[in-house]
Motif scaffolding. Structure first.
Motif, PDB file in Angstrom:
ATOM      1  N   THR A 132       5.756  -2.813   4.392  1.00 50.60           N
ATOM      2  CA  THR A 132       5.644  -1.701   3.542  1.00 50.60           C
ATOM      3  C   THR A 132       5.300  -0.208   4.451  1.00 50.60           C
ATOM      4  O   THR A 132       5.250  -0.616   5.697  1.00 50.60           O
ATOM      5  CB  THR A 132       4.183  -1.679   2.733  1.00 50.60           C
ATOM      6  N   THR A 147       8.659  10.547   5.032  1.00 46.27           N
ATOM      7  CA  THR A 147       9.217   9.935   3.823  1.00 46.27           C
ATOM      8  C   THR A 147       9.624  10.779   2.683  1.00 46.27           C
ATOM      9  O   THR A 147      10.618  10.422   2.086  1.00 46.27           O
ATOM     10  CB  THR A 147       7.847   8.946   3.298  1.00 46.27           C
ATOM     11  N   PHE A 148       8.861  11.767   2.447  1.00 44.66           N
ATOM     12  CA  PHE A 148       9.226  12.717   1.502  1.00 44.66           C
ATOM     13  C   PHE A 148      10.721  13.382   1.653  1.00 44.66           C
ATOM     14  O   PHE A 148      11.654  13.810   0.708  1.00 44.66           O
ATOM     15  CB  PHE A 148       8.123  13.963   1.311  1.00 44.66           C
ATOM     16  N   SER A 159       8.170   5.264   4.346  1.00 42.30           N
ATOM     17  CA  SER A 159       8.120   4.261   3.461  1.00 42.30           C
ATOM     18  C   SER A 159       9.528   3.884   2.904  1.00 42.30           C
ATOM     19  O   SER A 159       9.998   4.843   2.185  1.00 42.30           O
ATOM     20  CB  SER A 159       6.963   4.740   2.218  1.00 42.30           C
ATOM     21  N   GLY A 207       9.062  -1.303   1.539  1.00 42.69           N
ATOM     22  CA  GLY A 207       9.201  -1.747   3.023  1.00 42.69           C
ATOM     23  C   GLY A 207       8.951  -0.663   3.847  1.00 42.69           C
ATOM     24  O   GLY A 207       8.567   0.545   3.124  1.00 42.69           O
ATOM     25  N   ASP A 256       5.463  11.357   9.534  1.00 41.16           N
ATOM     26  CA  ASP A 256       6.046  10.298   8.275  1.00 41.16           C
ATOM     27  C   ASP A 256       6.862  11.467   7.526  1.00 41.16           C
ATOM     28  O   ASP A 256       6.360  12.371   7.034  1.00 41.16           O
ATOM     29  CB  ASP A 256       4.765  10.328   7.473  1.00 41.16           C
ATOM     30  N   GLU A 262       2.756  14.615   8.529  1.00 35.98           N
ATOM     31  CA  GLU A 262       3.485  14.233   7.374  1.00 35.98           C
ATOM     32  C   GLU A 262       4.233  15.265   6.830  1.00 35.98           C
ATOM     33  O   GLU A 262       3.651  16.584   6.574  1.00 35.98           O
ATOM     34  CB  GLU A 262       2.601  13.706   6.204  1.00 35.98           C
TER      35      GLU A 262
HETATM   36  C1  LIG Z   1       4.344   5.890  -0.179  1.00 35.29           C
HETATM   37  C2  LIG Z   1       4.029   6.702   1.113  1.00 35.29           C
HETATM   38  C3  LIG Z   1       3.472   5.831   2.114  1.00 35.29           C
HETATM   39  C4  LIG Z   1       3.118   4.364   1.757  1.00 35.29           C
HETATM   40  O1  LIG Z   1       4.354   3.440   1.814  1.00 35.29           O
HETATM   41  P1  LIG Z   1       4.096   1.912   1.093  1.00 35.29           P
HETATM   42  O2  LIG Z   1       5.630   1.626   1.022  1.00 35.29           O
HETATM   43  O3  LIG Z   1       3.603   2.570  -0.255  1.00 35.29           O
HETATM   44  O4  LIG Z   1       3.148   1.336   1.837  1.00 35.29           O
HETATM   45  C5  LIG Z   1       3.188   6.405   3.299  1.00 35.29           C
HETATM   46  N1  LIG Z   1       3.759   7.763   3.486  1.00 35.29           N
HETATM   47  C6  LIG Z   1       4.030   8.466   2.442  1.00 35.29           C
HETATM   48  C7  LIG Z   1       4.422   9.840   2.479  1.00 35.29           C
HETATM   49  C8  LIG Z   1       4.484   7.850   1.002  1.00 35.29           C
HETATM   50  O5  LIG Z   1       4.756   8.773  -0.030  1.00 35.29           O
END
Ligand SMILES: *Cc1c(COP(=O)(O)O)cnc(C)c1O
Length: 393
Positions: A85, A186-187, A206, A219, A184, A155
């Motif tokens: 995750t 992810t966004f 993520s 993942g 991070d 982030e």
């Molecule tokens: C969702 C998210 C996570 C965590 O990811 P999971 O796959 O749910 O464990 C971490 N950082 C950000 C910015 C997220 O949006």
């Protein structure tokens, strides 16, 4: 593949990590659901904690390797580790690089598990202290540095406020302090933002969100130089057990092929919808990095190619009406997560424990809206009918 460094991002999304299956000639890597791999004839000298050899799926698996190869290529990193995750990836970074008595500087807008780990778990168990600051202001990061600062974690855009942090500016501070910078991303996904090229040491995703993109597999990944990623593989995967299922790795491998197409659509629709929300009399505020009104719009323009699909906003209404609004939506689904094909919305009320970190307009609670791949006009029509039901339009 790796020699053709000039190959376009979109082409890498299709081809990186893929290949011909030597047994069948299939032009796609197969899904290999096996826990164990045949040992060599002389196994007496094997290192059972080896994260490079195909031995046991918690050490590494074939599908995990293919996905790692693809993601390393997309972020422009030397190596990648894929875990179960996004939180396993984040925890893997913290457990691997934070020694007892280390100090961390972290964004005060971050994923909730990061907040829990760094504010509660690590200080209570290991005396590892974290200073939370507004990382959109590099001066605050600089002021927070201590002689034992080992890690700066940001982030950007941040969850849930969409706050943007200047990666290059923070990387200069990290280098001066001798600390690692972890981002991070992810966004944004690797299509919209490339933190390693801006000076980050490690990028975390993520994969559950935009990279898989279809809301059906979880993942996480960490990408960076081989030396750092190797340490995470041994700790987070082999010893802490955060290995990804081969099936999920295979699903994500399939999802990421269309990342560029999806990110363009998410970004295009989100901008149109954010502009609609900003012009709507029902709306108290809108936070979206693509709007000129976003406090870090200029930084976002500098380090992102488009602004992704997440919008935070609030209504000129009380808590009950916010709840009524979310429950009146017919297309947009009230559910957590972001980056799925369907639009998702979640309301966080004013009693949220982290509300005090957010800008003043968030104090009445906020809606986090992940704009999906539906026709933008259909999404806008859904918002309007819900505003109307709530007497806001
Ligand atoms: C969702 C998210 C996570 C965590 O990811 P999971 O796959 O749910 O464990 C971490 N950082 C950000 C910015 C997220 O949006």
């Amino acid at each position: 593949m790796s020699e053709k460094t000039s190959i376009a991002f979109r082409t890498k999304c299709v081809h990186a990590g893929n290949g011909i299956d030597t047994e069948t000639g299939a032009i796609r890597r197969p899904l290999i659901m096996a826990n164990s791999y045949r040992l060599p004839e002389d196994a007496s000298t094997l290192n059972w904690s080896d994260a490079d050899q195909l031995l046991y799926t918690r050490n590494t698996s074939a599908n995990q390797r293919y996905l790692q190869e693809k993601l390393a290529a997309l972020e422009g990193g030397e190596d990648c580790v894929v875990l179960a995750t996004g939180v396993a990836a984040l925890a893997g970074v913290f457990f691997t690089f934070l020694d007892k008595d280390a100090h961390v500087v972290c964004s005060n807008v971050s994923y909730i598990a990061v907040y829990r780990l760094l504010q509660e778990y690590f200080p209570d168990k290991y005396d590892i202290e974290t200073t939370l600051v507004d990382t959109a202001d590099p001066e605050q990061v600089k002021q927070a540095i201590r002689p034992n600062t080992r890690l700066i974690h940001i982030e950007t855009p941040g969850n849930p406020t969409t706050r943007v942090t200047d990666i290059a500016a923070i990387s200069r501070i990290a280098k001066e302090a001798g600390a690692l910078l972890t981002v991070d991303s992810t966004f944004a996904s690797p299509y919209l933002q490339q933190p390693l090229a801006l000076g980050a040491d490690l990028v975390i995703h993520s994969l559950t969100k935009y990279i898989n993109g279809h809301g059906d597999a979880m993942g996480g990944a960490v990408i960076g130089c081989k030396e750092l990623v190797d340490k995470i593989k041994r700790q987070a995967m082999v010893n802490l057990g955060g290995a990804i299922s081969p099936f999920n790795a295979w699903m994500i491998m399939r999802g990421v092929v269309t990342l560029p197409l999806r990110m363009r659509q998410h970004s295009e629709s989100a901008l149109k919808i954010a502009q609609f929300l900003e012009s709507s009399p029902a709306v108290a505020f809108v936070a979206y990095p693509g709007l000129a009104s976003h406090p870090q719009h200029e930084i976002a323009k500098k380090q992102m190619s488009m602004f992704s699909g997440v919008i935070a906003f609030g209504l000129k209404a009380d808590v009950a009406t916010h709840n009524q609004f979310v429950n009146s939506l017919t297309l947009i689904v009230p559910a957590v997560s972001i980056g799925h094909d369907e639009s998702l919305m979640v309301y966080t009320g004013p009693t949220d424990e982290r509300n005090h970190f957010y800008p003043a307009e968030f104090q009445n609670g906020h809606l986090r809206f992940s704009v999906g791949l539906e026709e933008a006009d259909d999404i806008i029509a859904d918002l309007i009918q819900a505003f109307t039901i709530c007497g806001l339009y």
